[in-house]
Motif scaffolding. Structure first.
Motif, PDB file in Angstrom:
ATOM      1  N   GLU A  75      -4.160  -3.028   5.040  1.00 19.81           N
ATOM      2  CA  GLU A  75      -3.665  -1.659   5.101  1.00 19.81           C
ATOM      3  C   GLU A  75      -2.152  -1.631   5.309  1.00 19.81           C
ATOM      4  O   GLU A  75      -1.624  -2.216   6.249  1.00 19.81           O
ATOM      5  N   GLY A  76      -1.463  -0.948   4.396  1.00 21.06           N
ATOM      6  CA  GLY A  76      -0.022  -0.808   4.513  1.00 21.06           C
ATOM      7  C   GLY A  76       0.772  -2.049   4.209  1.00 21.06           C
ATOM      8  O   GLY A  76       1.957  -2.134   4.555  1.00 21.06           O
ATOM      9  N   SER A  77       0.187  -3.028   3.545  1.00 20.42           N
ATOM     10  CA  SER A  77       0.900  -4.258   3.228  1.00 20.42           C
ATOM     11  C   SER A  77       0.624  -4.652   1.782  1.00 20.42           C
ATOM     12  O   SER A  77      -0.531  -4.628   1.332  1.00 20.42           O
ATOM     13  N   PHE A  78       1.687  -4.984   1.064  1.00 15.84           N
ATOM     14  CA  PHE A  78       1.570  -5.353  -0.348  1.00 15.84           C
ATOM     15  C   PHE A  78       2.438  -6.568  -0.619  1.00 15.84           C
ATOM     16  O   PHE A  78       3.501  -6.738  -0.011  1.00 15.84           O
TER      17      PHE A  78
ATOM     18  N   THR B 275       9.576  -0.482  -7.363  1.00 15.09           N
ATOM     19  CA  THR B 275       8.517  -1.243  -6.699  1.00 15.09           C
ATOM     20  C   THR B 275       8.211  -0.667  -5.332  1.00 15.09           C
ATOM     21  O   THR B 275       7.042  -0.569  -4.920  1.00 15.09           O
ATOM     22  N   ALA B 276       9.261  -0.273  -4.604  1.00 21.57           N
ATOM     23  CA  ALA B 276       9.052   0.350  -3.297  1.00 21.57           C
ATOM     24  C   ALA B 276       8.253   1.641  -3.443  1.00 21.57           C
ATOM     25  O   ALA B 276       7.319   1.907  -2.659  1.00 21.57           O
ATOM     26  N   LEU B 277       8.601   2.443  -4.439  1.00 21.92           N
ATOM     27  CA  LEU B 277       7.861   3.688  -4.654  1.00 21.92           C
ATOM     28  C   LEU B 277       6.421   3.396  -5.034  1.00 21.92           C
ATOM     29  O   LEU B 277       5.486   4.068  -4.566  1.00 21.92           O
ATOM     30  N   ARG B 278       6.209   2.380  -5.853  1.00 21.10           N
ATOM     31  CA  ARG B 278       4.846   2.037  -6.249  1.00 21.10           C
ATOM     32  C   ARG B 278       3.995   1.644  -5.037  1.00 21.10           C
ATOM     33  O   ARG B 278       2.794   1.933  -5.000  1.00 21.10           O
ATOM     34  N   ALA B 279       4.609   1.018  -4.044  1.00 24.41           N
ATOM     35  CA  ALA B 279       3.853   0.647  -2.850  1.00 24.41           C
ATOM     36  C   ALA B 279       3.275   1.880  -2.162  1.00 24.41           C
ATOM     37  O   ALA B 279       2.142   1.853  -1.667  1.00 24.41           O
ATOM     38  N   VAL B 280       4.042   2.971  -2.136  1.00 22.37           N
ATOM     39  CA  VAL B 280       3.524   4.212  -1.550  1.00 22.37           C
ATOM     40  C   VAL B 280       2.461   4.819  -2.446  1.00 22.37           C
ATOM     41  O   VAL B 280       1.391   5.239  -1.981  1.00 22.37           O
TER      42      VAL B 280
ATOM     43  N   PHE C  33       7.715 -11.585  -2.153  1.00 25.36           N
ATOM     44  CA  PHE C  33       8.167 -10.709  -1.078  1.00 25.36           C
ATOM     45  C   PHE C  33       6.984  -9.879  -0.602  1.00 25.36           C
ATOM     46  O   PHE C  33       5.944  -9.801  -1.265  1.00 25.36           O
ATOM     47  N   THR C  34       7.151  -9.257   0.565  1.00 22.94           N
ATOM     48  CA  THR C  34       6.121  -8.387   1.138  1.00 22.94           C
ATOM     49  C   THR C  34       6.718  -7.007   1.378  1.00 22.94           C
ATOM     50  O   THR C  34       7.848  -6.896   1.869  1.00 22.94           O
ATOM     51  N   ILE C  35       5.972  -5.975   1.021  1.00 26.44           N
ATOM     52  CA  ILE C  35       6.371  -4.605   1.331  1.00 26.44           C
ATOM     53  C   ILE C  35       5.367  -4.033   2.323  1.00 26.44           C
ATOM     54  O   ILE C  35       4.156  -4.050   2.075  1.00 26.44           O
ATOM     55  N   ASP C  36       5.868  -3.554   3.448  1.00 22.59           N
ATOM     56  CA  ASP C  36       5.037  -2.898   4.450  1.00 22.59           C
ATOM     57  C   ASP C  36       5.329  -1.406   4.430  1.00 22.59           C
ATOM     58  O   ASP C  36       6.500  -0.989   4.473  1.00 22.59           O
TER      59      ASP C  36
END
Length: 274
Positions: free
Chosen positions: A22-25, A47-52, A78-81
């Motif tokens: 949850e909340g991690s990509f 990419t940041a927007l796609r994570a949301v 990389f990891t996006i939280d």
């Protein structure tokens, strides 16, 4: 030109993410979208927007995105939280971090919101421009390589991409632009398109100058239906700076549909070394 299936389009492969809880990509940089240092800023923002948008907790379409490029992103994973910090009746607010190892390379905020019928008006107008198909496609440079992913038709302000670049009195650039291969417009794509402009300092000086975006904000005027209706046609894009000095300049830009519909307004702060 028929649009490429977005499942196999280079843009979607570059911005693709894998859920890691949850909340991690998890994602990976894409060599075709490399810039002077690290990835093209537009692909990072998209990419940041796609994570949301990929987060099941996302409750509405994006209204705005701000990305702060805190440090270089190295080639590799990389990891996006993501974290929804507050959800109201009309808006939902998110914070994000993009990390490599223990180092945060990028921070971002996203505001999503429910659009409702209201009075509306547009006080700005698209710049004068001939039809896209009457403007020749510019040859992309060998460097930076990310520019090869876009079909660019410069109406004015090509800077160092013009046949005989020279110093200009204005920093304005206007062009028709779209992904290549052609791809239907959506929120991630229009985010990246909002950052396709040659750095304003290069347009003014007519030469290549080391430059890097520090902070980028995109305001979305069109909803998902309007972007889908636009399809894979070129968008009209225009940008200008307001001030250069002491190693930084700002940029304001607008993206328009072919019918004059405003798509995005963007602002950014850019570092340059002359």
């Amino acid at each position: 030109m028929n649009p490429t299936d977005i499942r196999t389009h280079p843009f979607d492969l570059a911005t693709g993410l894998t859920a890691a809880g949850e909340g991690s990509f998890r994602g990976h940089t894409s060599a075709p979208y490399s810039n002077m240092v690290g990835p093209f800023g537009g692909i990072t923002a998209a990419t940041a927007l796609r994570a949301v948008l990929d987060d099941p907790r996302c409750a509405a379409d994006p209204l705005s995105l701000t990305v702060n490029f805190a440090g270089p992103i190295a080639e590799g994973p990389f990891t996006i939280d993501t974290r929804p910090v507050r959800t109201n009746r009309s808006t939902q607010h998110w914070t994000l971090t993009l990390s490599q190892g223990q180092a945060v390379a990028t921070t971002a905020t996203v505001v999503c919101g429910t659009r409702r019928p209201t009075w509306s008006d547009t006080e700005i107008s698209p710049p004068p421009a001939p039809p896209a198909d009457s403007v020749p496609v510019a040859d992309p440079p060998d460097f930076p390589v990310w520019m090869r992913n876009y079909e660019m038709r410069f109406v004015e302000g090509g800077g160092p991409l013009t046949p005989q670049p020279r110093e200009q009195a204005s920093s304005t650039t206007t062009l028709w632009v779209r992904d290549t291969p052609a791809r239907p417009l959506d929120f991630p794509a229009v985010t990246a398109l909002s950052d396709v402009f040659i750095p304003r300092v290069m347009v003014r000086t007519g030469r290549m100058v080391a430059a890097s975006t520090v902070s980028l904000t995109v305001y979305f005027h069109a909803d998902a239906a309007a972007l889908a209706e636009h399809g894979a046609e070129p968008v009209l894009a225009t940008a200008r700076a307001q001030h250069f000095g002491r190693g930084f300049f700002d940029q304001s830009a607008h993206l328009w549909g072919a019918d004059g519909t405003p798509l995005t307004t963007t602002h950014q702060l850019v570092y340059f070394k002359d």
